[in-house]
Design an enzyme around this catalytic site. Structure first.
Site, short mmCIF file in Angstrom:
data_model
loop_
_atom_site.label_atom_id
_atom_site.label_comp_id
_atom_site.label_asym_id
_atom_site.label_seq_id
_atom_site.Cartn_x
_atom_site.Cartn_y
_atom_site.Cartn_z
N MET A 18 46.05 -37.06 5.89
CA MET A 18 46.73 -36.37 4.79
C MET A 18 47.42 -37.40 3.89
O MET A 18 48.25 -37.03 3.05
CB MET A 18 47.75 -35.36 5.33
CG MET A 18 47.06 -34.27 6.16
SD MET A 18 47.98 -32.72 6.23
CE MET A 18 49.50 -33.26 7.00
N HIS A 58 50.35 -45.09 7.06
CA HIS A 58 51.16 -46.08 7.78
C HIS A 58 50.25 -46.80 8.76
O HIS A 58 49.05 -46.50 8.84
CB HIS A 58 52.34 -45.39 8.46
CG HIS A 58 51.95 -44.20 9.28
ND1 HIS A 58 51.16 -44.29 10.40
CD2 HIS A 58 52.20 -42.87 9.12
CE1 HIS A 58 50.98 -43.09 10.91
NE2 HIS A 58 51.59 -42.20 10.15
N HIS A 81 47.81 -44.81 11.07
CA HIS A 81 46.53 -44.45 10.45
C HIS A 81 45.60 -45.66 10.42
O HIS A 81 44.40 -45.56 10.71
CB HIS A 81 46.72 -44.00 8.99
CG HIS A 81 47.52 -42.75 8.80
ND1 HIS A 81 48.76 -42.75 8.20
CD2 HIS A 81 47.25 -41.45 9.10
CE1 HIS A 81 49.21 -41.50 8.12
NE2 HIS A 81 48.32 -40.69 8.67
N GLN A 107 46.87 -25.48 6.59
CA GLN A 107 47.47 -25.76 7.89
C GLN A 107 48.99 -25.79 7.84
O GLN A 107 49.64 -26.06 8.84
CB GLN A 107 46.90 -27.05 8.50
CG GLN A 107 47.34 -28.32 7.81
CD GLN A 107 46.56 -29.52 8.32
OE1 GLN A 107 45.36 -29.63 8.10
NE2 GLN A 107 47.23 -30.40 9.05
P1 AMP Z 1 47.99 -37.15 9.31
O1 AMP Z 1 47.81 -37.92 8.05
O2 AMP Z 1 49.40 -37.13 9.81
O3 AMP Z 1 47.33 -35.80 9.27
O4 AMP Z 1 47.22 -37.96 10.44
C1 AMP Z 1 45.87 -38.32 10.29
C2 AMP Z 1 45.37 -38.90 11.58
O5 AMP Z 1 46.17 -40.02 11.94
C3 AMP Z 1 45.46 -37.92 12.75
O6 AMP Z 1 44.34 -38.12 13.61
C4 AMP Z 1 46.74 -38.33 13.43
O7 AMP Z 1 46.77 -38.02 14.80
C5 AMP Z 1 46.69 -39.84 13.24
N1 AMP Z 1 48.04 -40.41 13.34
C6 AMP Z 1 49.17 -40.00 12.70
N2 AMP Z 1 50.22 -40.75 13.08
C7 AMP Z 1 49.74 -41.64 13.99
C8 AMP Z 1 50.33 -42.68 14.78
N3 AMP Z 1 51.63 -42.97 14.71
N4 AMP Z 1 49.52 -43.38 15.60
C9 AMP Z 1 48.20 -43.09 15.70
N5 AMP Z 1 47.59 -42.14 14.99
C10 AMP Z 1 48.34 -41.41 14.16
#
Ligand code: AMP
Length: 283
Positions: A26, A30, A33, A57
């Site tokens: 999304m 950081h 990701h 979502q």
């Molecule tokens: P998001 O942008 O938060 O929807 O996350 C995108 C992807 O990155 C998802 O598969 C999350 O589980 C993964 N993700 C988010 N934060 C972390 C983190 N601190 N460590 C590892 N993967 C992460």
């Protein structure tokens, strides 16, 4: 690095990329990701990412409109990490006019986050189905940070055959243990300090498990006591569950997923760790 918006441009850009690893996000990226991107880079010939804040979502009253965004910075981080293709769709590129599909997964979606965020995993399963159908990767890379989401997406991919494999990557953490999250930007200084309590509680459960404690209620109690001592932490749940089914465990355990959801000021933070005998460290 190719950056595309429409489905048609994605289809054209996708041609010729075999053995693709895919990292859906999304945005507001950081190093957590980027850890997924690095793993995809190691395991696949090509790497694709998507940046899409998926409205379906988010529940009413959640942070859809204020979700942090910085597309230029995200694209430069992805380019520096060696990504080949980024899909940055608009809402209408993901959900074309007349869209009427809803992917629902039973069982693993009904507890923890699913029980507290009605509709959340329906939105996740539907958007990831669309992303995978259009991106057609060999491997999907997701983070253990969102443990339940990783369980749900493994189920989705196994059921619908949308990729060969789901690779769950360890949680990227700040130096004091806080799990990286785009939502950490909402923490002011006092709450940022208080937010360390999640990883502290998980570490305490790991230490108790490592020293032989196997009773589910005692391990849960260890985490609850640490969270209760932090006045800025408002606990939503403390779970000790089977890592595959996410069913809460009672009595003596062998392996378990310890998961927390805690509101710390504005953001509601989640974190987890796996307890099992071949311990991989605070993942
Ligand atoms: P998001 O942008 O938060 O929807 O996350 C995108 C992807 O990155 C998802 O598969 C999350 O589980 C993964 N993700 C988010 N934060 C972390 C983190 N601190 N460590 C590892 N993967 C992460």
């Amino acid at each position: 690095m190719k950056v595309v918006t429409t489905r048609e441009d994605l289809r054209a850009a996708r041609t010729g990329l075999d053995d693709l690893g895919f990292v859906p996000t999304m945005g507001y990226l950081h190093d957590g990701h980027l850890g997924l991107v690095r793993r995809a880079r190691r395991e696949c010939a090509g790497v694709a990412a998507s940046i899409f804040v998926n409205p379906t979502q988010f529940g009413p009253g959640e942070d859809l409109t204020s979700y942090p965004r910085d597309l230029d910075r995200d694209l430069s981080l992805l380019e520096d990490s060696g990504v080949d293709l980024v899909w940055t769709p608009r809402v209408e590129d993901v959900y074309p006019s007349g869209f009427a599909t809803n992917v629902q997964i039973t069982g693993v979606t009904e507890v923890l986050e699913g029980a507290r965020r009605p509709g959340h995993f329906g939105g996740v399963a539907t958007v990831v189905t669309i992303l995978l159908a259009l991106m057609r990767p060999r491997q999907l890379f997701v983070g253990q940070k969102d443990l339940q989401q990783s369980v749900v997406l493994r189920r989705l991919v196994a059921d619908l055959g949308l990729a060969e494999e789901v690779v769950v990557c360890p949680t990227g953490r700040e130096s004091d243990g806080l799990a990286m999250s785009s939502r950490n930007i909402y923490l002011d200084d006092a709450h940022r300090q208080a937010a360390r309590v999640l990883s502290t509680a998980l570490r305490a459960a790991r230490a108790a498990y490592a020293s032989g404690q196997r009773d589910a209620a005692t391990l849960r109690g260890t985490m609850e006591a640490i969270l209760a001592a932090e006045p800025l932490a408002d606990v939503d749940y403390v779970s000790l569950a089977d890592p595959d089914t996410l069913v809460e465990l009672e009595g003596p355990i062998t392996r378990a997923a310890a998961s927390l959801a805690v509101r710390v000021g504005r953001p509601r933070l989640i974190d987890n760790t796996l307890l099992h005998e071949d311990d991989p460290g605070l993942g």
